[in-house]
Design a protein around this motif. Structure first.
Motif, PDB file in Angstrom:
ATOM      1  N   ASP A  43      -6.531   4.333  -9.587  1.00 43.95           N
ATOM      2  CA  ASP A  43      -5.939   3.062  -9.150  1.00 43.95           C
ATOM      3  C   ASP A  43      -5.405   3.223  -7.730  1.00 43.95           C
ATOM      4  OD1 ASP A  43      -4.246   0.880  -8.628  1.00 43.95           O
ATOM      5  OD2 ASP A  43      -3.670   0.680 -10.726  1.00 43.95           O
ATOM      6  N   VAL A  44      -5.960   2.445  -6.788  1.00 48.03           N
ATOM      7  CA  VAL A  44      -5.659   2.665  -5.373  1.00 48.03           C
ATOM      8  C   VAL A  44      -4.206   2.374  -5.029  1.00 48.03           C
ATOM      9  CG1 VAL A  44      -8.024   2.264  -4.634  1.00 48.03           C
ATOM     10  CG2 VAL A  44      -6.453   0.329  -4.814  1.00 48.03           C
ATOM     11  N   LEU A  45      -3.502   1.635  -5.873  1.00 53.93           N
ATOM     12  CA  LEU A  45      -2.097   1.324  -5.595  1.00 53.93           C
ATOM     13  C   LEU A  45      -1.141   2.221  -6.381  1.00 53.93           C
ATOM     14  CD1 LEU A  45      -2.094  -2.579  -5.475  1.00 53.93           C
ATOM     15  CD2 LEU A  45      -2.470  -0.931  -3.627  1.00 53.93           C
ATOM     16  N   LEU A  98       0.835  -1.203   0.000  1.00 56.51           N
ATOM     17  CA  LEU A  98       0.000   0.000   0.000  1.00 56.51           C
ATOM     18  C   LEU A  98       0.866   1.247   0.000  1.00 56.51           C
ATOM     19  CD1 LEU A  98      -2.751  -1.064   2.557  1.00 56.51           C
ATOM     20  CD2 LEU A  98      -2.788  -1.236   0.062  1.00 56.51           C
ATOM     21  N   PRO A  99       0.683   2.150  -0.968  1.00 56.68           N
ATOM     22  CA  PRO A  99       1.549   3.328  -1.089  1.00 56.68           C
ATOM     23  C   PRO A  99       1.306   4.330   0.032  1.00 56.68           C
ATOM     24  CG  PRO A  99      -0.272   3.472  -2.638  1.00 56.68           C
ATOM     25  CD  PRO A  99      -0.364   2.112  -2.011  1.00 56.68           C
ATOM     26  N   PRO A 100       2.318   5.104   0.368  1.00 59.26           N
ATOM     27  CA  PRO A 100       2.155   6.121   1.416  1.00 59.26           C
ATOM     28  C   PRO A 100       1.173   7.222   1.029  1.00 59.26           C
ATOM     29  CG  PRO A 100       4.299   6.332   0.349  1.00 59.26           C
ATOM     30  CD  PRO A 100       3.706   5.059  -0.147  1.00 59.26           C
ATOM     31  N   ALA A 129      -7.443   9.415  -0.165  1.00 58.12           N
ATOM     32  CA  ALA A 129      -8.735   9.369   0.530  1.00 58.12           C
ATOM     33  C   ALA A 129      -9.184  10.773   0.930  1.00 58.12           C
ATOM     34  CB  ALA A 129      -8.632   8.466   1.757  1.00 58.12           C
ATOM     35  N   GLU A 130      -8.264  11.586   1.427  1.00 58.45           N
ATOM     36  CA  GLU A 130      -8.617  12.949   1.834  1.00 58.45           C
ATOM     37  C   GLU A 130      -9.047  13.786   0.629  1.00 58.45           C
ATOM     38  OE1 GLU A 130      -4.996  13.956   3.754  1.00 58.45           O
ATOM     39  OE2 GLU A 130      -5.657  13.248   5.737  1.00 58.45           O
ATOM     40  N   ALA A 131      -8.385  13.576  -0.511  1.00 55.69           N
ATOM     41  CA  ALA A 131      -8.766  14.313  -1.718  1.00 55.69           C
ATOM     42  C   ALA A 131     -10.164  13.912  -2.185  1.00 55.69           C
ATOM     43  CB  ALA A 131      -7.741  14.071  -2.822  1.00 55.69           C
TER      44      ALA A 131
END
Length: 257
Positions: free
Chosen positions: A164-166, A121-123, A129-131
């Motif tokens: 893309d979540v990753l 999971l990337p930093p 998520a905040e965006a």
């Protein structure tokens, strides 16, 4: 498949939690609770949750019994049979939190999975998520129908998608909104190759995970249906009129499509 426990996230900030015990295990639980913003008190305190980190078996059982008699939900460290709830291994990409639990049967396995996910999971995931949270008004305006919105986001979050979540950073949200087309919809058919959900293609699995409605007969295996959203409408036949969002019709190999 039946869940052995119900995973939930407790809003711990400002909440009182009982912690009983000393030593390394108790110190580790105290750090976890304080990091989550909980107020830690001893056994005589008033709280709905408690963690018992007592080495001696008889002493631990006695503390657990006293707390449960007061209606307190208890986690007993290294004693899953005494636990009302367990504490998962955590991957923290705040505000995204990934929790891995094994029902108390193997903390080592949960820790190993956490280490794998830490590398995967990337930093930037938390900032993404905040965006998305900051853009929620614009996203709702662009996709007013909840089903269409869910489908559009699901496609964007997929591997290689705009979000893309990753791979995507927070700046991708604005670019996606500017270029997003219409959300997918209509009816798609899945012809099962076997009763094993692992035989579903990646596209079929995504359809099931995103669909607003699942049309399936009684002969469709529960293991297949478990891959669908829990809140998807289940029907035995296709709706007579077109519906917003995506409908997935599942067929056994002997049935016509």
């Amino acid at each position: 498949m039946t869940l052995a426990s119900l995973p939930i996230f407790v809003a711990a900030r400002g909440r009182t939690v009982i912690l009983v015990g000393d030593g390394d295990a108790a110190a580790a639980k105290r750090r976890l609770l304080e990091r989550a913003g909980a107020r830690v008190v001893g056994e005589d305190g008033t709280a709905a949750l408690a963690i018992v980190a007592v080495d001696d078996e008889a002493d631990a059982q006695a503390v657990v019994a006293r707390l449960k008699a007061r209606g307190v939900l208890v986690n007993a460290v290294d004693r899953p049979a005494l636990c009302d709830f367990t504490l998962p291994a955590i991957v923290d990409r705040s505000p995204v939190i990934v929790a891995i639990g094994t029902g108390g049967v193997s903390a080592g396995l949960a820790a190993a999975l956490r280490q794998r996910l830490e590398a995967l999971l990337p930093p930037t995931l938390g900032r993404l998520a905040e965006a998305l949270f900051a853009a929620r008004g614009a996203i709702r305006a662009r996709f007013a129908d909840p089903g269409a919105r869910r489908m559009a986001l699901g496609a964007a979050f997929a591997e290689g998608g705009a979000l893309d979540v990753l791979a995507a950073g927070p700046e991708a949200v604005e670019r996606w909104l500017e270029s997003a087309g219409d959300a997918p919809g209509g009816v798609v058919h899945i012809l099962l190759r076997s009763d094993d959900p692992d035989d579903l293609t990646l596209r079929e699995a995504r359809w099931l995970a995103q669909a607003e409605r699942i049309c399936a007969g009684d002969d469709v295996p529960a293991a297949i249906l478990s891959r669908a959203r829990a809140d998807a409408v289940r029907t035995a036949s296709l709706p007579a009129q077109p519906q917003p969002g995506l409908t997935v019709a599942i067929h056994e190999p002997t049935q016509p499509t």
